[in-house]
Design a protein around this motif. Structure first.
Motif, PDB file in Angstrom:
ATOM      1  N   LEU A  56      65.651 -21.880  55.021  1.00  0.00           N
ATOM      2  CA  LEU A  56      65.695 -22.661  56.260  1.00  0.00           C
ATOM      3  C   LEU A  56      66.876 -23.626  56.243  1.00  0.00           C
ATOM      4  O   LEU A  56      67.590 -23.778  57.251  1.00  0.00           O
ATOM      5  CB  LEU A  56      64.382 -23.430  56.431  1.00  0.00           C
ATOM      6  N   THR A  57      67.103 -24.266  55.109  1.00  0.00           N
ATOM      7  CA  THR A  57      68.223 -25.212  54.986  1.00  0.00           C
ATOM      8  C   THR A  57      69.558 -24.509  55.214  1.00  0.00           C
ATOM      9  O   THR A  57      70.423 -25.001  55.953  1.00  0.00           O
ATOM     10  CB  THR A  57      68.204 -25.871  53.594  1.00  0.00           C
ATOM     11  N   VAL A  58      69.718 -23.346  54.596  1.00  0.00           N
ATOM     12  CA  VAL A  58      70.972 -22.603  54.748  1.00  0.00           C
ATOM     13  C   VAL A  58      71.145 -22.118  56.181  1.00  0.00           C
ATOM     14  O   VAL A  58      72.254 -22.125  56.728  1.00  0.00           O
ATOM     15  CB  VAL A  58      71.014 -21.419  53.758  1.00  0.00           C
ATOM     16  N   ALA A  59      70.054 -21.687  56.815  1.00  0.00           N
ATOM     17  CA  ALA A  59      70.134 -21.216  58.194  1.00  0.00           C
ATOM     18  C   ALA A  59      70.600 -22.332  59.135  1.00  0.00           C
ATOM     19  O   ALA A  59      71.379 -22.096  60.070  1.00  0.00           O
ATOM     20  CB  ALA A  59      68.779 -20.674  58.644  1.00  0.00           C
ATOM     21  N   ILE A  60      70.128 -23.546  58.883  1.00  0.00           N
ATOM     22  CA  ILE A  60      70.551 -24.693  59.709  1.00  0.00           C
ATOM     23  C   ILE A  60      72.042 -24.942  59.552  1.00  0.00           C
ATOM     24  O   ILE A  60      72.744 -25.272  60.516  1.00  0.00           O
ATOM     25  CB  ILE A  60      69.726 -25.944  59.326  1.00  0.00           C
ATOM     26  N   VAL A  61      72.551 -24.761  58.324  1.00  0.00           N
ATOM     27  CA  VAL A  61      73.989 -24.916  58.087  1.00  0.00           C
ATOM     28  C   VAL A  61      74.768 -23.757  58.706  1.00  0.00           C
ATOM     29  O   VAL A  61      75.846 -23.935  59.285  1.00  0.00           O
ATOM     30  CB  VAL A  61      74.271 -24.990  56.567  1.00  0.00           C
ATOM     31  N   ALA A  62      74.222 -22.535  58.592  1.00  0.00           N
ATOM     32  CA  ALA A  62      74.939 -21.333  59.036  1.00  0.00           C
ATOM     33  C   ALA A  62      74.979 -21.180  60.547  1.00  0.00           C
ATOM     34  O   ALA A  62      75.900 -20.549  61.079  1.00  0.00           O
ATOM     35  CB  ALA A  62      74.284 -20.101  58.415  1.00  0.00           C
ATOM     36  N   LEU A  63      74.006 -21.741  61.266  1.00  0.00           N
ATOM     37  CA  LEU A  63      73.927 -21.551  62.722  1.00  0.00           C
ATOM     38  C   LEU A  63      75.202 -22.002  63.440  1.00  0.00           C
ATOM     39  O   LEU A  63      75.823 -21.196  64.155  1.00  0.00           O
ATOM     40  CB  LEU A  63      72.694 -22.278  63.272  1.00  0.00           C
ATOM     41  N   PRO A  64      75.630 -23.255  63.296  1.00  0.00           N
ATOM     42  CA  PRO A  64      76.874 -23.647  63.984  1.00  0.00           C
ATOM     43  C   PRO A  64      78.107 -22.946  63.431  1.00  0.00           C
ATOM     44  O   PRO A  64      79.041 -22.640  64.177  1.00  0.00           O
ATOM     45  CB  PRO A  64      76.939 -25.164  63.754  1.00  0.00           C
ATOM     46  N   LEU A  65      78.124 -22.675  62.109  1.00  0.00           N
ATOM     47  CA  LEU A  65      79.279 -22.028  61.514  1.00  0.00           C
ATOM     48  C   LEU A  65      79.475 -20.621  62.059  1.00  0.00           C
ATOM     49  O   LEU A  65      80.604 -20.212  62.359  1.00  0.00           O
ATOM     50  CB  LEU A  65      79.121 -21.966  59.989  1.00  0.00           C
ATOM     51  N   ALA A  66      78.396 -19.869  62.198  1.00  0.00           N
ATOM     52  CA  ALA A  66      78.495 -18.487  62.670  1.00  0.00           C
ATOM     53  C   ALA A  66      79.113 -18.438  64.062  1.00  0.00           C
ATOM     54  O   ALA A  66      79.992 -17.611  64.341  1.00  0.00           O
ATOM     55  CB  ALA A  66      77.122 -17.828  62.657  1.00  0.00           C
ATOM     56  N   MET A  67      78.664 -19.322  64.941  1.00  0.00           N
ATOM     57  CA  MET A  67      79.219 -19.351  66.297  1.00  0.00           C
ATOM     58  C   MET A  67      80.672 -19.812  66.293  1.00  0.00           C
ATOM     59  O   MET A  67      81.525 -19.221  66.966  1.00  0.00           O
ATOM     60  CB  MET A  67      78.372 -20.268  67.184  1.00  0.00           C
ATOM     61  N   ALA A  68      80.971 -20.856  65.544  1.00  0.00           N
ATOM     62  CA  ALA A  68      82.323 -21.402  65.516  1.00  0.00           C
ATOM     63  C   ALA A  68      83.316 -20.387  64.947  1.00  0.00           C
ATOM     64  O   ALA A  68      84.427 -20.223  65.472  1.00  0.00           O
ATOM     65  CB  ALA A  68      82.347 -22.686  64.694  1.00  0.00           C
ATOM     66  N   LEU A  69      82.930 -19.687  63.889  1.00  0.00           N
ATOM     67  CA  LEU A  69      83.822 -18.707  63.271  1.00  0.00           C
ATOM     68  C   LEU A  69      84.096 -17.540  64.207  1.00  0.00           C
ATOM     69  O   LEU A  69      85.212 -17.012  64.250  1.00  0.00           O
ATOM     70  CB  LEU A  69      83.214 -18.213  61.955  1.00  0.00           C
TER      71      LEU A  69
END
Length: 575
Positions: free
Chosen positions: A40-53
């Protein structure tokens, strides 16, 4: 059992997913709880990164989410690391952006498919171990170059410039920015600054909080509450689809396969190097050991899977993997759950994501670019010998101003020539000298000398000698040094009197060895440094640290120092 059958079983063992290893060892409820929290912690970090990338790569934000979901799940389920987290990463942005501009999104799908097949082939051919021989200046050079390219790509959204397409070439891009600088939107600039302040502020005061996600939330709330005229995901891309990624992709230009091969190779190379670097970092944090060839095969399958669902190239992500480990993730289940959480987020939050300002996403990527630059490592490598500096700067400038494929090829070729030059200088010195003299035949005179020297070692002290140049092709020999002990010593003496030359990769390997020794409670003593290694180590700031790393002028000095360190404490003798 025949030797052929044994070899075949050993070969197949290299590709066994760590998930199967974990399940065979036993997987309980306590481990699942830890993995669920970490995922869950990683998903919270990955959510904005995935869209931004995805946006920075020249495509739509849901493509990044689909990649993180599909490839992230496959990398964890099939990979050779227990804790690797996969998905889209910033390293792919320059090459993906150019491919989409030249060949359309269908061309990128073909590139990703080809790269996936290359990675599978590399793993099956057991080329994973060769990645360890990549010169550090090449890696540092193209990584820093990619960071500059990412920064350059974000100026439009960070300033809110009113312009259409952003040129792919560096000089053309900045010329276009200069032409449109008068169209800067103060609202976009304010949101970018707000995002940067939030991210860096949280890193200092609340480092465990999800800074990227909080920055996006603050930017979105500020834009809505104040009615700021800032471009958002919805205004540029429309509503994000709140549905499962489907098995559909655009027309693939197979007739242009040969034109796309260089870009496909670059994607495969980046995916292989970054995933194995991430796995090595993870091993250092957890004390585990990944299967490099199995990891390459998993990366290949994940890229093929991502392409078949219309996604982007994917690889192991160092920052997300480190977040997973710090959050308590210890098995591949955490990475699989991270993909599942992202899917839930996409299905539930898609209608709200349209309000996220692009300037806030730009702030996230500006921080990613700064992290990728590894400024301190770049500066230290500039203090390395001339050949390493040449490789570093050549790779860096070619990455920024020309093409990443050309930069990698040129960097490796020049590094090889530098190596050959160094070997030509050192061949007389290193002739007949072993790399690590722990494998001597009976009757060898050196063996008798070594036995006499080992009798002088106090209890709890071990010594190894390196002979010959410690360069990028030999530096990895230090990786397994600590695994050779039956009992962990208190002190390790590393004798380097027969090392005439050391390069940046050799210093990097020594630094990593010192860090591993410190984690295991071993004091490392380096003895007998010659002039060139002593000068390079000093210039690259590998410094003495009492109780962790010491330098001794010769072996006798090292033994006396080891005696003092390994001697029982007086209070311990009294008890």
């Amino acid at each position: 059992m025949s030797s052929f059958e044994f070899d075949r079983r050993q070969y197949l063992k290299m590709f066994e997913p760590k998930l199967l290893t974990v399940l065979r060892e036993g997987y309980g409820l306590q481990a699942f709880k830890a993995d669920a929290i970490a995922g869950l912690t990683v998903a919270i970090v990955a959510l904005p990164l995935a869209m931004a990338l995805a946006i920075a790569s020249g495509t739509t934000p849901e493509k990044g989410l689909h990649t993180a979901i599909v490839a992230g799940f496959l990398i964890s389920a099939l990979g050779g690391s227990r804790v690797q987290i996969g998905g889209p990463t910033a390293a792919f942005i320059p090459v993906v952006f150019v491919v989409i501009q030249k060949f359309g999104y269908g061309g990128l799908i073909l590139c990703t498919l080809l790269a996936g097949l290359m990675l599978i082939g590399a793993g099956l051919l057991r080329l994973g171990t060769l990645m360890k021989y990549m010169p550090q200046p090449v890696i540092t050079g193209f990584t820093a170059g990619i960071a500059v390219s990412i920064f350059s790509s974000q100026v439009k959204d960070a300033l809110g410039l009113q312009m259409q397409e952003v040129p792919a070439k560096f000089f053309a891009r900045w010329a276009a920015y200069a032409q449109h600088i008068g169209t800067t939107r103060p609202a976009a600039l304010a949101l970018t600054v707000l995002g940067l302040v939030a991210i860096f502020g949280l890193r200092k005061w609340k480092p465990k909080w999800p800074g990227f996600l909080i920055a996006l939330l603050l930017g979105t709330l500020a834009a809505l509450a104040l009615g700021l005229p800032a471009e958002t995901i919805g205004s540029r891309f429309g509503d994000l689809p709140s549905a499962l990624p489907d098995f559909h992709f655009p027309h693939i230009p197979f007739e242009r396969t040969f034109e796309l091969l260089p870009s496909a190779f670059t994607i495969a190379f980046l995916a292989g190097v970054e995933s194995l670097l991430s796995a090595v970092v993870a091993d250092g944090m957890t004390g585990g050991r990944h299967r490099s060839n199995g990891e390459l095969v998993a990366q290949g399958v994940a890229n093929v899977g991502s392409a078949l669902f219309g996604g982007l190239p994917a690889t192991g992500a160092i920052a997300r993997t480190a977040t997973n480990i710090r959050s308590g993730g210890r098995t591949p289940v955490a990475g699989m759950l991270h993909a599942a959480y992202l899917l839930v987020f996409m299905l539930v939050l898609a209608p709200l994501m349209r309000y996220v300002p692009l300037a806030a996403l730009s702030a996230v990527l500006l921080v990613v670019a700064w992290n990728m630059s590894e400024f301190e490592n770049f500066r230290n490598t500039l203090s390395a010998p001339k050949g390493d500096r040449l490789v570093l700067l050549l790779t860096f400038f070619l990455t920024v101003f020309f093409d990443l494929t050309i930069a990698i090829e040129a960097g490796i070729v020049v590094a090889a020539f530098v190596f050959m030059f160094r070997m030509a200088e050192a061949v007389e010195i290193s002739s007949g000298v072993r790399m690590i003299d722990d494998d001597l035949r009976p009757g060898d005179p050196s063996r008798e000398i070594d036995i006499q020297q080992r009798t002088r070692l106090p209890k709890g002290v071990e010594a190894y000698q390196i002979g010959g140049p410690l360069f990028f092709g030999a530096a990895n020999r230090l990786d397994n040094l600590l695994d050779q002990f039956f009992e962990t010593p208190k002190v390790l003496i590393l004798r380097m009197r027969l090392v005439p030359v050391i390069d940046a990769s050799g210093v990097h390997a020594l630094r990593k060895l010192a860090e591993r020794c410190h984690r295991k409670g071993i004091v490392l003593i380096v003895s007998g440094l010659q002039e060139q290694p002593n000068r390079v180590i000093a210039r690259m700031k590998l410094e003495e640290s009492p109780g962790e790393l010491h330098f001794a002028s010769d072996f006798d000095h090292a033994v006396r120092l080891a005696q003092r360190i390994a001697a029982p404490h007086p209070s311990a003798q009294a008890t």
